[in-house]
Design an enzyme around this catalytic site. Sequence first.
Site, mmCIF file in Angstrom:
data_model
loop_
_atom_site.group_PDB
_atom_site.id
_atom_site.type_symbol
_atom_site.label_atom_id
_atom_site.label_comp_id
_atom_site.label_asym_id
_atom_site.label_seq_id
_atom_site.Cartn_x
_atom_site.Cartn_y
_atom_site.Cartn_z
ATOM 1 N N GLU A 320 0.922 -1.211 0.116
ATOM 2 C CA GLU A 320 0.019 0.087 0.066
ATOM 3 C C GLU A 320 0.785 1.337 0.059
ATOM 4 O O GLU A 320 1.820 1.333 0.680
ATOM 5 C CB GLU A 320 -0.942 -0.017 1.259
ATOM 6 C CG GLU A 320 -1.920 -1.193 1.286
ATOM 7 C CD GLU A 320 -2.731 -0.823 2.760
ATOM 8 O OE1 GLU A 320 -3.995 -0.874 2.488
ATOM 9 O OE2 GLU A 320 -2.192 -0.875 3.644
ATOM 10 N N CYS A 321 0.748 2.102 -1.054
ATOM 11 C CA CYS A 321 1.233 3.519 -1.102
ATOM 12 C C CYS A 321 2.730 3.240 -0.794
ATOM 13 O O CYS A 321 3.508 3.159 -1.768
ATOM 14 C CB CYS A 321 0.688 4.380 0.054
ATOM 15 S SG CYS A 321 0.848 6.076 -0.398
#
Length: 443
Positions: A320-321
């Site tokens: 994630e990210c």
Amino acid sequence: MNVSVPAVMITSPASGQGKSMVTAALARLHRNAGRKVRVFKHGPDYLDPMVLEVASGHPVYQLHPWMTGEDECRWRLAEAAQDADLILIEGAMGLFDGAPSSADLAKLMGIPALPVIDASGMAQTFGALVLGFASFDPELSVYDVIANKIGSPRHAEMLSERLPEEIRLLGAIPRNDAMNIPERHLGLIQPAELDNLDQKLDDAAQVLKEAGLDALPKPVEIAALEPATRPEALLAGVRIAIARDAAFSFIYRANTDLLLAMGAELHYFSPLEDSELPPADALWLPGGYPELHGAALAKNTAMADSIRAFHHAGKPILAECGGLMACAEELSDKEGVVHSVFGLIPGRAAMAKRLQGLGMHSLTAEQGELRGHTYHRSSLDTTWEPAAHTRKQVGNGCEAVFSQNALVASYFHGYFPSAPKFVAAIFRGEPLMFPDSSEKDNA
């Protein structure tokens, strides 16, 4: 049976007014007085809750009627009210900003808003702002207001002179270095990187005490609710390795709570310090600040080799990210220095001067709709084609979602309790069928 407990939504006219530090200082002030303080954060935020947990000494969870759902907002508040002496909810942005706004959450919970207003550079106009807060939405209760960054006792008097009769100036906080925590491009500095946070919180609490803010707000009635239904044991016996250090730290408590409730075993490790992954069936690389640690990540070739071997073995990975950025072949930091990172995704992640993504998003697959948000100042240049795209809650915009060889990677941060079956499928490595994809895209 309903429970009566002092509770307020601490809010502001806009971001940057000081509500985060006021919330933290209030939590520490009442904690130091021997009270049990439970703090919540409205909306998607990782950094403020870290500080609020240190301040209060208790876990901090998100409340957001769209992301977490109204029912979860209600039962989390009801659960806290069972033994809390004070409940504080830190708002997001300005009181009426967003959909749902902090005002919407306050009304849903039946608690009053407590505006914190940066009063530097104003006098009687302060009263006009307060009148607007109190009258803009008749369904919202505003009883008190806090003036922040005042210059003198006389300044406080001028601020109170034109307040609406029904609104009390709860306290006027003078300018003080104790009320500031350093920030960087995504928000507050992480507590683990601050040597003196406890002392600063104690000092800030003392500032608030001297400003007359040691009184409890009015009690409100919180409806008693049954605990949330325990989720199915969809991850029973699944060992999940979770990156957690200065570079990877954006983790909702509710997310790890859900993984544990579904039967997973959680094993934390540091991509910065450790040389190999712990024994695991799945890997989670959450968001954080890999761009600040590019050199250290590049230097730790043993860990990169371990993560690549894990991926080549076809084991599930959620990135994630910041986790997505680290999965690229290269990472270009804020100074433009390029570092070799994990190399699971061809291409380069590069920092930008402006935000590249911001807002509430959802990702839909046959296993459910995962809700969450995006907030990043980098972009990924890759030859991979997205398997799907997120959908923005309000307005235009989306985030690419890449899914190959059991790796699911995106700038999107998911709130796991919104779609337990979807999350379990990711960590079990099951094929994900998206509305705009085919089975081949997810092979």
